[in-house]
Scaffold this motif. Structure first.
Motif: not given
Length: 300
Positions: A125-126, A173-183, A273-279, A294-297
Motif C-alpha cells: 500500500v505505502s 486512490a486509483d492506485a489502491a494506496t488506502g486513499a478513499w472517498a471519505h465523506p 510516505d508514498f503510494g507503493a503501487l502509484n505508477p 518499510t512497506t505497509m501491506w
C-alpha cells in the motif's frame, strides 16, 4: 516460546545493521498475541476518527498486525525460516473479524516476505523512505526556463493547493494506496491546504506561466511522530504536481528546494510516505534518492 520483549530486542539487534536510519522498534500494544518460531505478532483494531484529516488516507476500520522477531533477511544463519512468517499471518488472519481489511508493516529487508504476503492476497500500500541531507544543492533545471519559478506560498493559494492535493488523493486512490472517498474529503483537503498556507516557511509552490503547477511542504514540527533514529528529521508531508505538468521536472524542483531548506536548517534526514503501487509516485521518489525502509501491506 519467544516473548514479545525478546522478539523486539532481536529485531532491533539486526535492524541497526540493515537500517541505521530507522528508530528502534518499540513494544506494541494490541488485543491478540500470535507467535510462530521466534516471531511474535500483536493484533489491534484501528479506527481513525472521521474528523481527523489523516483519515482520508486510511480505511474506516482495519485490523493491524505488528510483527517483531529475529532477522529473516537471510543474512543471519540463526534467523527463522520464512515459513514462520507464513504461519504467523495465517494464525492472525484466521481469527481476524470478517469483512475488515488486514494490514501490517514490515521492513523491506525481510526476504521472502513479499511472496508470502502476495500468496495470501496482500498488496503493498505505502512505503516509508528516507534521504540523507548531504552535499551541495544542485540548481534546478526546471526554474532555468522562461515562465517557471518557485516561490513562497501565500493565503491566495489556498484553493489551488487544495485542488493539487485533491489530484494527489485521486491518483493514490486509483492506485489502491488506502486513499478513499471519505465523506469529509473536500473539507479535510481544505483543512490541509489552510495549514500549508498558514505556515509559509514550511512550503514552496511551483508556478508555470501564472498557473499553480505544484506544491511541497514539510509537516509542522511535532505533528508527525518521528520514525527514524535521527534527531533532526524533517517529514515531507505532501508533494503534488498537477497532472498536465507531471514528468516535466516540477516535482524534482520542489523536492530540491525542500532539500536546500533542510540543509540550511541543519536537518540530517528527509522522510516521506508514498503510494507503493502509484505508477507515478513510487518511481519519482526513488529517482530523488529516497531509500525505502518499510512497506505497509493490506488485504481487503
Amino acid at each position: 516460546m519467544t516473548t514479545l520483549d525478546a522478539a523486539t530486542d532481536a529485531m532491533n539487534e539486526w535492524r541497526i545493521h540493515a537500517f541505521a536510519e530507522l528508530a528502534p522498534f518499540t513494544l506494541p500494544e494490541g488485543e491478540r498475541m500470535h507467535s510462530a518460531g521466534s516471531l511474535v505478532g500483536v493484533a489491534s483494531e484501528l479506527r481513525p476518527e472521521p474528523d481527523a484529516s489523516w483519515s482520508i488516507f486510511n480505511p474506516p476500520v482495519a485490523n493491524e498486525l505488528v510483527v517483531r522477531g529475529a532477522d529473516t533477511s537471510g543474512e543471519d544463519p540463526a534467523s527463522p525460516a520464512i515459513g514462520d512468517l507464513a504461519d504467523l499471518i495465517d494464525d492472525w488472519a484466521a481469527g481476524a473479524p470478517a469483512g475488515v481489511p488486514l494490514q501490517l508493516e514490515l521492513p523491506v529487508a525481510l526476504r521472502g516476505a513479499p511472496a508470502v504476503l502476495a500468496a495470501r492476497g496482500f498488496a503493498p500500500v505505502s512505503t516509508f523512505a528516507v534521504r540523507r541531507v548531504e552535499g551541495e544543492p544542485r540548481p534546478s533545471a526546471w526554474t532555468s526556463k522562461p515562465g517557471r519559478k518557485l516561490r513562497e506560498v501565500t493565503a491566495d493559494d489556498r484553493a489551488g493547493v487544495a485542488g493539487l492535493l485533491e489530484e494527489l488523493h485521486a491518483a493514490d486512490a486509483d492506485a489502491a494506496t488506502g486513499a478513499w472517498a471519505h465523506p469529509q474529503l473536500r473539507e479535510h483537503l481544505l483543512d490541509y491546504a489552510s495549514k500549508v498556507v498558514d505556515v509559509p516557511v514550511l512550503a514552496v509552490v511551483a508556478e508555470y506561466f501564472g498557473l499553480l503547477a505544484g506544491v511541497a511542504n514539510f509537516a509542522a514540527p511535532g505533528t508527525v511522530a518521528p520514525r527514524t533514529s535521527r534527531e533532526r528529521e524533517l517529514y515531507v508531508q505532501f508533494t503534488a504536481v498537477t497532472r498536465r505538468l507531471r514528468a516535466g521536472g516540477v516535482g524534482a524542483a520542489l523536492v530540491g528546494e525542500l532539500d536546500a531548506r533542510a540543509r540550511a536548517a541543519g536537518a540530517e534526514l528527509l522522510a516521506v510516505d508514498f503510494g507503493a503501487l502509484n505508477p507515478e509516485s513510487a518511481p519519482f521518489w526513488l529517482r530523488q534518492g529516497f531509500r525505502p525502509l518499510t512497506t505497509m501491506w493490506r488485504r481487503r
